[in-house]
Write a protein that holds these residues in place. Sequence first.
Motif, PDB file in Angstrom:
ATOM      1  N   ASN A   1     165.447  66.736  51.419  1.00  0.00           N
ATOM      2  CA  ASN A   1     164.822  67.967  51.901  1.00  0.00           C
ATOM      3  C   ASN A   1     163.709  67.812  52.954  1.00  0.00           C
ATOM      4  OD1 ASN A   1     166.507  69.102  49.919  1.00  0.00           O
ATOM      5  ND2 ASN A   1     165.285  70.678  49.141  1.00  0.00           N
ATOM      6  N   LYS A   2     162.953  66.703  52.718  1.00  0.00           N
ATOM      7  CA  LYS A   2     161.939  66.419  53.480  1.00  0.00           C
ATOM      8  C   LYS A   2     162.471  66.168  55.016  1.00  0.00           C
ATOM      9  CE  LYS A   2     158.178  63.039  54.580  1.00  0.00           C
ATOM     10  NZ  LYS A   2     157.420  61.944  53.764  1.00  0.00           N
ATOM     11  N   GLY A   3     163.676  65.467  55.001  1.00  0.00           N
ATOM     12  CA  GLY A   3     164.188  64.832  56.412  1.00  0.00           C
ATOM     13  C   GLY A   3     164.749  65.968  56.877  1.00  0.00           C
ATOM     14  N   THR A   4     165.675  66.727  56.034  1.00  0.00           N
ATOM     15  CA  THR A   4     166.409  67.788  56.598  1.00  0.00           C
ATOM     16  C   THR A   4     165.640  68.987  57.442  1.00  0.00           C
ATOM     17  OG1 THR A   4     168.081  67.942  55.141  1.00  0.00           O
ATOM     18  CG2 THR A   4     167.850  69.829  56.191  1.00  0.00           C
ATOM     19  N   ILE A   5     164.340  69.147  56.664  1.00  0.00           N
ATOM     20  CA  ILE A   5     163.388  70.368  57.389  1.00  0.00           C
ATOM     21  C   ILE A   5     162.675  69.632  58.581  1.00  0.00           C
ATOM     22  CG2 ILE A   5     161.404  71.842  57.007  1.00  0.00           C
ATOM     23  CD1 ILE A   5     164.133  72.589  55.882  1.00  0.00           C
ATOM     24  N   GLY A   6     162.440  68.492  58.317  1.00  0.00           N
ATOM     25  CA  GLY A   6     161.815  67.648  59.696  1.00  0.00           C
ATOM     26  C   GLY A   6     162.532  67.781  60.699  1.00  0.00           C
ATOM     27  N   ASP A   7     163.929  67.385  60.448  1.00  0.00           N
ATOM     28  CA  ASP A   7     164.882  67.259  61.900  1.00  0.00           C
ATOM     29  C   ASP A   7     165.118  68.464  62.365  1.00  0.00           C
ATOM     30  OD1 ASP A   7     165.443  64.562  61.302  1.00  0.00           O
ATOM     31  OD2 ASP A   7     167.205  64.734  60.048  1.00  0.00           O
ATOM     32  N   VAL A   8     165.309  69.581  61.299  1.00  0.00           N
ATOM     33  CA  VAL A   8     165.385  71.160  62.009  1.00  0.00           C
ATOM     34  C   VAL A   8     164.155  71.650  62.716  1.00  0.00           C
ATOM     35  CG1 VAL A   8     165.777  73.436  61.434  1.00  0.00           C
ATOM     36  CG2 VAL A   8     167.077  71.856  60.238  1.00  0.00           C
ATOM     37  N   ALA A   9     162.846  71.226  62.202  1.00  0.00           N
ATOM     38  CA  ALA A   9     161.695  71.538  62.910  1.00  0.00           C
ATOM     39  C   ALA A   9     161.747  70.766  64.362  1.00  0.00           C
ATOM     40  CB  ALA A   9     160.445  71.423  62.063  1.00  0.00           C
ATOM     41  N   GLU A  10     162.030  69.673  64.244  1.00  0.00           N
ATOM     42  CA  GLU A  10     161.911  68.822  65.528  1.00  0.00           C
ATOM     43  C   GLU A  10     162.927  69.495  66.699  1.00  0.00           C
ATOM     44  OE1 GLU A  10     161.952  64.232  66.743  1.00  0.00           O
ATOM     45  OE2 GLU A  10     163.702  64.984  65.603  1.00  0.00           O
ATOM     46  N   THR A  11     164.080  69.881  66.011  1.00  0.00           N
ATOM     47  CA  THR A  11     164.957  70.449  67.102  1.00  0.00           C
ATOM     48  C   THR A  11     164.551  71.657  67.436  1.00  0.00           C
ATOM     49  OG1 THR A  11     166.973  69.447  65.794  1.00  0.00           O
ATOM     50  CG2 THR A  11     167.473  71.442  67.183  1.00  0.00           C
ATOM     51  N   GLY A  12     164.179  72.567  66.864  1.00  0.00           N
ATOM     52  CA  GLY A  12     163.493  73.948  67.183  1.00  0.00           C
ATOM     53  C   GLY A  12     162.441  73.590  68.295  1.00  0.00           C
ATOM     54  N   LYS A  13     161.388  72.748  67.964  1.00  0.00           N
ATOM     55  CA  LYS A  13     160.446  72.188  68.824  1.00  0.00           C
ATOM     56  C   LYS A  13     160.915  72.076  70.211  1.00  0.00           C
ATOM     57  CE  LYS A  13     156.552  69.162  69.619  1.00  0.00           C
ATOM     58  NZ  LYS A  13     155.869  67.756  69.166  1.00  0.00           N
TER      59      LYS A  13
ATOM     60  N   THR B   1     160.602  63.944  78.720  1.00  0.00           N
ATOM     61  CA  THR B   1     160.619  63.478  77.280  1.00  0.00           C
ATOM     62  C   THR B   1     161.708  64.097  76.362  1.00  0.00           C
ATOM     63  OG1 THR B   1     158.132  62.862  77.422  1.00  0.00           O
ATOM     64  CG2 THR B   1     159.074  63.138  75.120  1.00  0.00           C
ATOM     65  N   ILE B   2     161.620  65.364  76.640  1.00  0.00           N
ATOM     66  CA  ILE B   2     162.817  65.930  75.853  1.00  0.00           C
ATOM     67  C   ILE B   2     164.119  65.918  76.337  1.00  0.00           C
ATOM     68  CG2 ILE B   2     163.853  68.366  75.697  1.00  0.00           C
ATOM     69  CD1 ILE B   2     160.662  69.620  76.174  1.00  0.00           C
ATOM     70  N   LEU B   3     164.439  65.395  77.705  1.00  0.00           N
ATOM     71  CA  LEU B   3     165.790  64.983  77.963  1.00  0.00           C
ATOM     72  C   LEU B   3     166.128  63.645  77.423  1.00  0.00           C
ATOM     73  CD1 LEU B   3     165.591  65.768  81.735  1.00  0.00           C
ATOM     74  CD2 LEU B   3     166.937  67.229  79.981  1.00  0.00           C
ATOM     75  N   LYS B   4     165.058  62.963  77.201  1.00  0.00           N
ATOM     76  CA  LYS B   4     165.316  61.596  76.537  1.00  0.00           C
ATOM     77  C   LYS B   4     165.540  61.751  74.955  1.00  0.00           C
ATOM     78  CE  LYS B   4     163.099  57.246  75.339  1.00  0.00           C
ATOM     79  NZ  LYS B   4     161.810  56.226  75.511  1.00  0.00           N
ATOM     80  N   TRP B   5     164.963  62.663  74.629  1.00  0.00           N
ATOM     81  CA  TRP B   5     165.382  63.066  72.814  1.00  0.00           C
ATOM     82  C   TRP B   5     166.556  63.536  72.748  1.00  0.00           C
ATOM     83  CZ3 TRP B   5     166.313  68.019  71.163  1.00  0.00           C
ATOM     84  CH2 TRP B   5     166.139  68.105  69.657  1.00  0.00           C
ATOM     85  N   GLU B   6     167.173  64.351  73.906  1.00  0.00           N
ATOM     86  CA  GLU B   6     168.333  64.843  73.770  1.00  0.00           C
ATOM     87  C   GLU B   6     169.537  63.844  73.783  1.00  0.00           C
ATOM     88  OE1 GLU B   6     167.645  69.371  75.638  1.00  0.00           O
ATOM     89  OE2 GLU B   6     168.607  67.942  76.882  1.00  0.00           O
ATOM     90  N   LYS B   7     169.282  62.850  74.551  1.00  0.00           N
ATOM     91  CA  LYS B   7     170.016  61.897  74.821  1.00  0.00           C
ATOM     92  C   LYS B   7     170.152  61.167  73.537  1.00  0.00           C
ATOM     93  CE  LYS B   7     171.361  57.875  77.613  1.00  0.00           C
ATOM     94  NZ  LYS B   7     170.765  56.954  78.999  1.00  0.00           N
ATOM     95  N   GLU B   8     169.034  60.702  72.605  1.00  0.00           N
ATOM     96  CA  GLU B   8     169.136  59.820  71.523  1.00  0.00           C
ATOM     97  C   GLU B   8     169.836  60.814  70.406  1.00  0.00           C
ATOM     98  OE1 GLU B   8     164.972  59.728  70.944  1.00  0.00           O
ATOM     99  OE2 GLU B   8     164.769  57.752  72.279  1.00  0.00           O
ATOM    100  N   GLN B   9     169.690  62.036  70.814  1.00  0.00           N
ATOM    101  CA  GLN B   9     170.392  62.987  69.571  1.00  0.00           C
ATOM    102  C   GLN B   9     171.894  62.975  69.628  1.00  0.00           C
ATOM    103  OE1 GLN B   9     168.410  64.513  67.091  1.00  0.00           O
ATOM    104  NE2 GLN B   9     167.206  63.301  68.249  1.00  0.00           N
ATOM    105  N   LYS B  10     172.492  62.559  70.671  1.00  0.00           N
ATOM    106  CA  LYS B  10     173.970  62.546  70.928  1.00  0.00           C
ATOM    107  C   LYS B  10     174.574  61.345  70.419  1.00  0.00           C
ATOM    108  CE  LYS B  10     173.757  65.079  75.225  1.00  0.00           C
ATOM    109  NZ  LYS B  10     173.824  65.022  76.692  1.00  0.00           N
TER     110      LYS B  10
END
Length: 303
Positions: free
Chosen positions: A272-284, A16-25
């Motif tokens: 700000n909602k989108g920015t912090i949400g994206d950062v938190a998702e990346t960290g997770k 699931t994480i590898l799929k997410w990484e692919k979507e982020q590229k």
Amino acid sequence: MDGIESREYLESQLETILKWEKEQKDIFLWEKIGRIPFMLLDRLTPKIVRDNVGEALNEIGSFIQSGGKYLVRKKSVMFVLAGTAARGAEGLKDSLEAETAGSGKEEGTVNDRHEHDSEEMLTLDEASKLPIHVMDAAADGITTKRVKFAAAQGAATGIGGIFTIAADIPLVLGQSLKVLQEMALCYGYDPDNPRERVFIVKCLQFSSADIVGKKAVLEELAVFDDVEKSDQVFSQLQGWREVVQSYTDSFGMKKLFQLIPIAGIIFGSISNKGTIGDVAETGKMLYKKRRINQRLRETDIPL
């Protein structure tokens, strides 16, 4: 707490994480275009505003060296993890509410309350051995709380448009560093460790990078826990200014409409909602990947 997940479960979570990484590229054309007006704005911004942003960048640089004022309280996150592990969703809700109620008090008072209310105050080592689904639940709960706070802050700093956006950017950067530390703690990693602060800055870089940048960061982090191969990652610590500047520039279109007084309330909140949400998702995702890979290595499962 040890040996809870099966090989199949860990591998499915990793997939699931590898799929997410692919979507982020990927990065949409409008995001690239959106950075242009913001970079032009930087040239037109009054010197006092640019100086304020520069000071914020220097403060974030000190985070890498010592953590500075951006370090979070470990016990707050340990309290949330303990409640989630003990009583599931109900424990998560109660611990988050208790943490919110104590956020305005002195640190000693908050810690005493946590120790009194928690059925078991976890150590970081114990937290690292919790089931992945408990870590995920705590991370998601904390993210929801931080995103709501960021939205409220964006609305407040959007009132004055261009005159208050200079205050908003350093605040968002600070929140980003704090939520990444909380994600680290949720998966059993210590942000007090200078090594983890490097990882956190790399997460920050990943969240704002384009396709090429995201790929480069993932390649660096793939060997982060390999002592013999991680020297390159640490050597790039000298480029922290570029990392943070890139993060600032990446606001682009997200901040464009926040420059309009009054209307900036809505756009600032959304941005700000989108920015912090994206950062938190990346960290997770990136910290979860490290934890899963470590557990797979511990069970001698080839990756």
